[in-house]
Design a protein around this motif. Structure first.
Motif, PDB file in Angstrom:
ATOM      1  N   PHE A  12       0.862  -1.172   0.000  1.00 29.72           N
ATOM      2  CA  PHE A  12       0.000   0.000   0.000  1.00 29.72           C
ATOM      3  C   PHE A  12       0.900   1.223   0.000  1.00 29.72           C
ATOM      4  O   PHE A  12       1.849   1.310   0.780  1.00 29.72           O
ATOM      5  CB  PHE A  12      -0.895   0.016   1.246  1.00 29.72           C
ATOM      6  N   HIS A  13       0.613   2.193  -0.851  1.00 33.24           N
ATOM      7  CA  HIS A  13       1.370   3.437  -0.891  1.00 33.24           C
ATOM      8  C   HIS A  13       0.557   4.484  -0.141  1.00 33.24           C
ATOM      9  O   HIS A  13      -0.460   4.970  -0.620  1.00 33.24           O
ATOM     10  CB  HIS A  13       1.626   3.856  -2.343  1.00 33.24           C
ATOM     11  N   THR A  20       3.394  -3.006   3.826  1.00 35.45           N
ATOM     12  CA  THR A  20       3.148  -4.349   3.318  1.00 35.45           C
ATOM     13  C   THR A  20       2.432  -5.156   4.385  1.00 35.45           C
ATOM     14  O   THR A  20       2.800  -5.110   5.554  1.00 35.45           O
ATOM     15  CB  THR A  20       4.472  -5.043   2.948  1.00 35.45           C
ATOM     16  N   ILE A  21       1.401  -5.896   3.992  1.00 31.99           N
ATOM     17  CA  ILE A  21       0.683  -6.769   4.917  1.00 31.99           C
ATOM     18  C   ILE A  21       1.397  -8.116   4.930  1.00 31.99           C
ATOM     19  O   ILE A  21       1.577  -8.745   3.888  1.00 31.99           O
ATOM     20  CB  ILE A  21      -0.785  -6.954   4.484  1.00 31.99           C
ATOM     21  N   THR A  22       1.797  -8.564   6.105  1.00 35.90           N
ATOM     22  CA  THR A  22       2.507  -9.831   6.235  1.00 35.90           C
ATOM     23  C   THR A  22       1.592 -10.882   6.850  1.00 35.90           C
ATOM     24  O   THR A  22       0.495 -10.560   7.338  1.00 35.90           O
ATOM     25  CB  THR A  22       3.739  -9.667   7.142  1.00 35.90           C
ATOM     26  N   LEU A  23       2.051 -12.121   6.853  1.00 31.97           N
ATOM     27  CA  LEU A  23       1.276 -13.180   7.497  1.00 31.97           C
ATOM     28  C   LEU A  23       1.118 -12.915   8.989  1.00 31.97           C
ATOM     29  O   LEU A  23       0.094 -13.241   9.585  1.00 31.97           O
ATOM     30  CB  LEU A  23       1.951 -14.535   7.279  1.00 31.97           C
ATOM     31  N   GLN A  24       2.121 -12.317   9.606  1.00 29.04           N
ATOM     32  CA  GLN A  24       2.024 -11.990  11.024  1.00 29.04           C
ATOM     33  C   GLN A  24       0.928 -10.950  11.267  1.00 29.04           C
ATOM     34  O   GLN A  24       0.239 -10.981  12.281  1.00 29.04           O
ATOM     35  CB  GLN A  24       3.374 -11.495  11.563  1.00 29.04           C
ATOM     36  N   ASP A  25       0.755 -10.002  10.331  1.00 34.93           N
ATOM     37  CA  ASP A  25      -0.331  -9.025  10.444  1.00 34.93           C
ATOM     38  C   ASP A  25      -1.685  -9.718  10.371  1.00 34.93           C
ATOM     39  O   ASP A  25      -2.595  -9.414  11.131  1.00 34.93           O
ATOM     40  CB  ASP A  25      -0.237  -7.976   9.332  1.00 34.93           C
ATOM     41  N   VAL A  26      -1.822 -10.650   9.448  1.00 35.47           N
ATOM     42  CA  VAL A  26      -3.065 -11.401   9.313  1.00 35.47           C
ATOM     43  C   VAL A  26      -3.344 -12.180  10.586  1.00 35.47           C
ATOM     44  O   VAL A  26      -4.466 -12.216  11.086  1.00 35.47           O
ATOM     45  CB  VAL A  26      -3.004 -12.343   8.086  1.00 35.47           C
ATOM     46  N   GLU A  27      -2.307 -12.782  11.161  1.00 33.55           N
ATOM     47  CA  GLU A  27      -2.473 -13.538  12.394  1.00 33.55           C
ATOM     48  C   GLU A  27      -2.933 -12.629  13.532  1.00 33.55           C
ATOM     49  O   GLU A  27      -3.850 -12.967  14.278  1.00 33.55           O
ATOM     50  CB  GLU A  27      -1.151 -14.218  12.768  1.00 33.55           C
ATOM     51  N   VAL A  34      -0.926 -19.020  11.421  1.00 37.00           N
ATOM     52  CA  VAL A  34      -0.146 -19.025  10.187  1.00 37.00           C
ATOM     53  C   VAL A  34       0.988 -20.039  10.241  1.00 37.00           C
ATOM     54  O   VAL A  34       1.708 -20.206   9.272  1.00 37.00           O
ATOM     55  CB  VAL A  34       0.425 -17.620   9.854  1.00 37.00           C
ATOM     56  N   TYR A  35       1.141 -20.710  11.360  1.00 39.06           N
ATOM     57  CA  TYR A  35       2.145 -21.754  11.485  1.00 39.06           C
ATOM     58  C   TYR A  35       1.442 -23.094  11.633  1.00 39.06           C
ATOM     59  O   TYR A  35       0.302 -23.166  12.041  1.00 39.06           O
ATOM     60  CB  TYR A  35       3.040 -21.498  12.702  1.00 39.06           C
ATOM     61  N   GLY A  36       2.131 -24.150  11.317  1.00 35.84           N
ATOM     62  CA  GLY A  36       1.536 -25.472  11.437  1.00 35.84           C
ATOM     63  C   GLY A  36       1.326 -26.104  10.083  1.00 35.84           C
ATOM     64  O   GLY A  36       1.902 -25.696   9.083  1.00 35.84           O
ATOM     65  N   LYS A  37       0.481 -27.110  10.057  1.00 35.81           N
ATOM     66  CA  LYS A  37       0.224 -27.841   8.827  1.00 35.81           C
ATOM     67  C   LYS A  37      -0.595 -26.991   7.860  1.00 35.81           C
ATOM     68  O   LYS A  37      -1.556 -26.340   8.261  1.00 35.81           O
ATOM     69  CB  LYS A  37      -0.535 -29.131   9.131  1.00 35.81           C
ATOM     70  N   PRO A  38      -0.219 -26.976   6.592  1.00 37.75           N
ATOM     71  CA  PRO A  38      -0.991 -26.192   5.619  1.00 37.75           C
ATOM     72  C   PRO A  38      -2.295 -26.889   5.255  1.00 37.75           C
ATOM     73  O   PRO A  38      -2.414 -28.108   5.341  1.00 37.75           O
ATOM     74  CB  PRO A  38      -0.066 -26.118   4.406  1.00 37.75           C
TER      75      PRO A  38
END
Length: 140
Positions: A12-13, A20-27, A34-38
């Motif tokens: 996003f500008h 930037t949205i990261t997986l940690q942000d989503v979590e 976001v960790y573990g079996k997919p």
């Protein structure tokens, strides 16, 4: 926010700079693990079965109409709510199987509305049923 998204860089500008949205942000925002079996999805149910037969087996819900879109069965989400509201409320005396059937229907509606929204707002895709077959494994 959509106007500020640069999909080629997944950023996003903003006036203050790039974000930037990261997986940690989503979590953190949604409480999703976001960790573990997919999770992965097969697009066909077990050979010899259909998505509608899986729905009936796992929820005891008989859809009036199921439609095929791109080879996947979809059912109107309003039919779920009508079915759930017609049943007596769940209490301490309700059998575990009935609770599981209702939980699967509620989770399917949440998948459609929150986790995997799409342009067919009135329908829920039944391919997510494979993730709901064993409710006791959901948090492992």
């Amino acid at each position: 926010m959509v106007g500020r998204l640069r999909p080629e860089k997944h950023t996003f500008h903003l006036r203050t700079g790039k974000a930037t949205i990261t997986l940690q942000d989503v979590e953190a925002l949604f409480g999703l693990q976001v960790y573990g079996k997919p999770l992965y999805s097969q697009y066909e149910p077990i050979p010899g079965r259909t998505w509608v037969s899986e729905l009936i087996k796992l929820t005891h819900f008989m859809p009036g109409v199921a439609i095929q879109i791109s080879g996947l069965s979809r059912v109107q989400i309003g039919a779920f709510y009508t079915y759930l509201l017609a049943d007596p409320p769940i209490d301490d005396d309700t059998l575990q199987d009935v609770v599981d059937h209702h939980a699967r229907l509620y989770l399917l509606s949440m998948f459609r509305a929150i986790l995997f929204p799409n342009t067919s707002a009135a329908y829920v895709c039944l391919r997510y049923l494979i993730f709901l077959e064993h409710l006791n494994f959901l948090g492992d």
